[in-house]
Motif scaffolding. Structure first.
Motif, PDB file in Angstrom:
ATOM      1  N   ILE A   5      -7.386  -7.178  -6.695  1.00 59.35           N
ATOM      2  CA  ILE A   5      -5.945  -7.346  -6.909  1.00 59.35           C
ATOM      3  C   ILE A   5      -5.346  -5.972  -7.143  1.00 59.35           C
ATOM      4  N   ILE A   6      -4.390  -5.586  -6.309  1.00 59.13           N
ATOM      5  CA  ILE A   6      -3.723  -4.298  -6.439  1.00 59.13           C
ATOM      6  C   ILE A   6      -2.649  -4.379  -7.517  1.00 59.13           C
ATOM      7  N   ILE A   7      -2.618  -3.375  -8.382  1.00 60.26           N
ATOM      8  CA  ILE A   7      -1.541  -3.231  -9.368  1.00 60.26           C
ATOM      9  C   ILE A   7      -0.737  -2.000  -8.970  1.00 60.26           C
ATOM     10  N   THR A   8       0.530  -2.171  -8.690  1.00 58.41           N
ATOM     11  CA  THR A   8       1.301  -1.046  -8.180  1.00 58.41           C
ATOM     12  C   THR A   8       2.717  -0.999  -8.758  1.00 58.41           C
ATOM     13  N   ALA A   9       3.226   0.220  -8.902  1.00 53.48           N
ATOM     14  CA  ALA A   9       4.611   0.406  -9.331  1.00 53.48           C
ATOM     15  C   ALA A   9       5.532   0.506  -8.116  1.00 53.48           C
ATOM     16  N   LEU A  10       4.928   0.558  -6.927  1.00 51.59           N
ATOM     17  CA  LEU A  10       5.703   0.694  -5.696  1.00 51.59           C
ATOM     18  C   LEU A  10       6.197  -0.660  -5.226  1.00 51.59           C
ATOM     19  N   ASN A  11       7.472  -0.731  -4.892  1.00 51.16           N
ATOM     20  CA  ASN A  11       8.041  -1.969  -4.360  1.00 51.16           C
ATOM     21  C   ASN A  11       8.310  -1.771  -2.877  1.00 51.16           C
ATOM     22  N   ASP A  12       7.219  -1.472  -2.162  1.00 53.16           N
ATOM     23  CA  ASP A  12       7.289  -1.159  -0.739  1.00 53.16           C
ATOM     24  C   ASP A  12       6.504  -2.222   0.022  1.00 53.16           C
ATOM     25  N   LYS A  13       7.223  -3.157   0.651  1.00 47.51           N
ATOM     26  CA  LYS A  13       6.565  -4.284   1.307  1.00 47.51           C
ATOM     27  C   LYS A  13       5.632  -3.835   2.425  1.00 47.51           C
ATOM     28  N   SER A  14       6.051  -2.829   3.208  1.00 43.98           N
ATOM     29  CA  SER A  14       5.205  -2.394   4.322  1.00 43.98           C
ATOM     30  C   SER A  14       3.884  -1.838   3.818  1.00 43.98           C
ATOM     31  N   LYS A  15       3.913  -1.144   2.677  1.00 37.81           N
ATOM     32  CA  LYS A  15       2.683  -0.575   2.120  1.00 37.81           C
ATOM     33  C   LYS A  15       1.776  -1.670   1.572  1.00 37.81           C
ATOM     34  N   THR A  16       2.356  -2.638   0.870  1.00 40.67           N
ATOM     35  CA  THR A  16       1.533  -3.708   0.308  1.00 40.67           C
ATOM     36  C   THR A  16       0.940  -4.586   1.410  1.00 40.67           C
ATOM     37  N   VAL A  17       1.705  -4.831   2.470  1.00 35.20           N
ATOM     38  CA  VAL A  17       1.175  -5.598   3.605  1.00 35.20           C
ATOM     39  C   VAL A  17       0.005  -4.847   4.233  1.00 35.20           C
ATOM     40  N   ASN A  18       0.135  -3.524   4.362  1.00 37.13           N
ATOM     41  CA  ASN A  18      -0.943  -2.714   4.927  1.00 37.13           C
ATOM     42  C   ASN A  18      -2.199  -2.794   4.062  1.00 37.13           C
ATOM     43  N   LEU A  19      -2.031  -2.803   2.743  1.00 39.60           N
ATOM     44  CA  LEU A  19      -3.171  -2.896   1.835  1.00 39.60           C
ATOM     45  C   LEU A  19      -3.851  -4.257   1.949  1.00 39.60           C
TER      46      LEU A  19
END
Length: 233
Positions: A81-95
């Protein structure tokens, strides 16, 4: 109360000490929690221990969280499970495409994180039965070890490719539409996910073809979807 030896073993990779202390306190008597404050430390711990789940921050000193994800996925299908402060949909989809199982953005509600952890642990429990093997022609899937073998040679597959192959082997006669696959494997509603499905199917087919050129393992039923070739016969 569960003994420590029967608790699920979780690795938290996070350099924010406040988050580490908060989760360590909340997870007491629920999970066996290890922490790593850098990507380098995390990789060392992963090489020494077997974890049931990994919580992975992206913004880490040294080796980045994204690099940790890629390195872990080369040898393991442990839920991440990724924990991130980034609200970047393209980056999270890539992950997610690179093998992450889920993600949550900071600041997060602890109850939501706990629910996401429970879902991943429950899914893993349903998919893994010690000693259980699935076979078809020259292909063997060892579920306890998350291994895919063709002609007894280890084939490196991504987490989603593994789940796709396992699903077909478990239900060889069932024809899966792309919507079925997306909802089952990605655990999400099917909105424009066709390209994602196509890429994973194509990549998996190529890996199997390279390992066993004379055998077809996945067949397309035009207008309906895909299934194990020949319905597993």
């Amino acid at each position: 109360m569960n003994s420590r030896s029967t608790m699920k073993h979780i690795l938290l990779i996070e350099d924010d000490q406040n988050i580490c202390e908060l989760l360590a306190h909340l997870f007491t008597n629920r999970y066996q929690l290890d922490t790593a404050n850098s990507g380098t430390e995390a990789l060392m711990q992963i090489s020494k221990n077997k974890y049931d789940l990994i919580l992975l921050d992206l913004m880490l000193p040294g080796v980045t969280g994204e690099s940790v994800l890629e390195m872990v996925r080369r040898t393991s299908h442990v839920p991440i499970i990724i924990i991130t402060a980034l609200n970047d949909k393209s980056k999270t989809v890539n992950l997610l495409r690179k093998g992450a199982n889920d993600y949550i953005t900071k600041p997060f509600h602890v109850e939501e994180l706990e629910a996401r952890i429970e879902v991943q642990l429950r899914n893993t429990a349903l998919l893994t039965e010690p000693g259980d093997e699935l076979s078809y022609h020259n292909l063997t899937l060892i579920r306890e070890e998350y291994k895919v073998l063709v002609h007894n040679q280890d084939i490196q597959v991504s987490h989603k490719e593994y789940k796709l192959l396992e699903l077909l082997l478990l239900h060889p006669k069932k024809i899966y539409s792309k919507a079925n696959l997306y909802q089952t494997i990605w655990e999400n509603d099917y909105f424009g996910g066709e390209n994602t499905i196509n890429v994973h199917i194509s990549t998996l087919r190529k890996k199997l073809k390279d390992a066993d050129p004379d055998t077809e393992y996945i067949e397309t039923i035009w207008g309906l979807g895909i299934r194990l070739a020949g319905g597993g016969e």
